[in-house]
Motif scaffolding. Structure first.
Motif, PDB file in Angstrom:
ATOM      1  N   SER A  78      39.378  24.313  26.037  1.00 18.82           N
ATOM      2  CA  SER A  78      39.429  22.909  25.643  1.00 18.82           C
ATOM      3  C   SER A  78      39.244  22.820  24.139  1.00 18.82           C
ATOM      4  O   SER A  78      38.888  23.800  23.478  1.00 18.82           O
ATOM      5  N   ASP A  79      39.470  21.639  23.603  1.00 17.23           N
ATOM      6  CA  ASP A  79      39.207  21.335  22.187  1.00 17.23           C
ATOM      7  C   ASP A  79      38.190  20.190  22.160  1.00 17.23           C
ATOM      8  O   ASP A  79      38.531  19.041  21.873  1.00 17.23           O
ATOM      9  N   PRO A  80      36.921  20.497  22.470  1.00 18.72           N
ATOM     10  CA  PRO A  80      35.937  19.425  22.641  1.00 18.72           C
ATOM     11  C   PRO A  80      35.410  18.835  21.327  1.00 18.72           C
ATOM     12  O   PRO A  80      35.319  19.511  20.309  1.00 18.72           O
ATOM     13  N   GLU A  91      29.316   7.549  16.072  1.00 16.59           N
ATOM     14  CA  GLU A  91      29.545   8.747  15.266  1.00 16.59           C
ATOM     15  C   GLU A  91      30.388   9.714  16.085  1.00 16.59           C
ATOM     16  O   GLU A  91      30.295   9.754  17.304  1.00 16.59           O
ATOM     17  N   ARG A  92      31.192  10.514  15.374  1.00 14.19           N
ATOM     18  CA  ARG A  92      32.071  11.487  16.036  1.00 14.19           C
ATOM     19  C   ARG A  92      31.805  12.865  15.442  1.00 14.19           C
ATOM     20  O   ARG A  92      31.760  13.034  14.238  1.00 14.19           O
ATOM     21  N   SER A  93      31.668  13.845  16.313  1.00 12.02           N
ATOM     22  CA  SER A  93      31.479  15.221  15.848  1.00 12.02           C
ATOM     23  C   SER A  93      32.821  15.800  15.419  1.00 12.02           C
ATOM     24  O   SER A  93      33.871  15.200  15.638  1.00 12.02           O
ATOM     25  N   THR A  94      32.763  16.982  14.877  1.00  7.90           N
ATOM     26  CA  THR A  94      34.006  17.701  14.594  1.00  7.90           C
ATOM     27  C   THR A  94      34.553  18.253  15.911  1.00  7.90           C
ATOM     28  O   THR A  94      33.819  18.413  16.886  1.00  7.90           O
ATOM     29  N   LYS A  95      35.829  18.546  15.932  1.00 11.58           N
ATOM     30  CA  LYS A  95      36.467  19.156  17.103  1.00 11.58           C
ATOM     31  C   LYS A  95      36.285  20.669  16.976  1.00 11.58           C
ATOM     32  O   LYS A  95      36.457  21.249  15.915  1.00 11.58           O
ATOM     33  N   TRP A 104      28.248  22.996  17.685  1.00 15.77           N
ATOM     34  CA  TRP A 104      28.482  22.046  16.597  1.00 15.77           C
ATOM     35  C   TRP A 104      27.470  22.186  15.456  1.00 15.77           C
ATOM     36  O   TRP A 104      27.840  22.202  14.312  1.00 15.77           O
ATOM     37  N   GLU A 105      26.197  22.208  15.794  1.00 19.15           N
ATOM     38  CA  GLU A 105      25.114  22.238  14.793  1.00 19.15           C
ATOM     39  C   GLU A 105      25.316  21.128  13.745  1.00 19.15           C
ATOM     40  O   GLU A 105      25.310  21.370  12.554  1.00 19.15           O
ATOM     41  N   GLN A 106      25.493  19.901  14.230  1.00 20.57           N
ATOM     42  CA  GLN A 106      25.679  18.740  13.364  1.00 20.57           C
ATOM     43  C   GLN A 106      24.529  17.762  13.560  1.00 20.57           C
ATOM     44  O   GLN A 106      23.992  17.646  14.661  1.00 20.57           O
ATOM     45  N   GLU A 107      24.178  17.052  12.486  1.00 19.16           N
ATOM     46  CA  GLU A 107      23.111  16.055  12.547  1.00 19.16           C
ATOM     47  C   GLU A 107      23.695  14.669  12.314  1.00 19.16           C
ATOM     48  O   GLU A 107      24.543  14.477  11.452  1.00 19.16           O
TER      49      GLU A 107
END
Length: 133
Positions: A78-80, A91-95, A104-107
């Protein structure tokens, strides 16, 4: 939306400071103190303290990873990406491409106006490839 909440908080802080100054001024002039006014002023101060303390809090969310997602492509991958929402904030994370174990390791940060009722929603999607453009 965030700017509007910050402006409202600043306005409340200004009112709060005015009430505090007025209370101090009245307490320094014992002959002119109206006990009812002082009581009312202190009640307003307490109310403003509660409102300003609850008006804006910042919720920080760290999106680490997901495991064993369902693969939707022919290759089983998949491309989650993730959509996180609180109230009207989104907010949207990166794909992350070609995986069922994305990291992801996003804040993300959200303003919370009511900690008792505001809800964080986290939804994982698959990035569909558009044939246009």
């Amino acid at each position: 939306e965030k700017q509007k909440l910050q402006n409202e908080l600043e306005k409340l802080k200004s009112q709060q400071q005015h009430l505090l100054n007025e209370t101090k001024r009245l307490s320094q002039q014992p002959s002119s103190i109206n006990p009812e006014l002082v009581k009312e002023n202190l009640q307003l101060q307490e109310h403003l303290d509660k409102i300003s303390n609850r008006l804006i809090a910042t919720l920080k969310v760290v999106l680490h990873q997901a495991r064993d997602l369902r693969g939707v492509k022919i290759n089983g991958k998949s491309d989650p990406y993730v959509i996180l929402t609180v109230d009207k904030q989104k907010e949207r994370s990166t794909k992350i491409s070609k995986t069922v174990h994305p990291k992801w390791e996003q804040e993300f940060s959200f303003f919370i106006t009511n900690p008792d009722t505001d809800t964080l929603s986290v939804t994982i999607y698959h990035q569909k490839i558009s044939n246009s453009g």
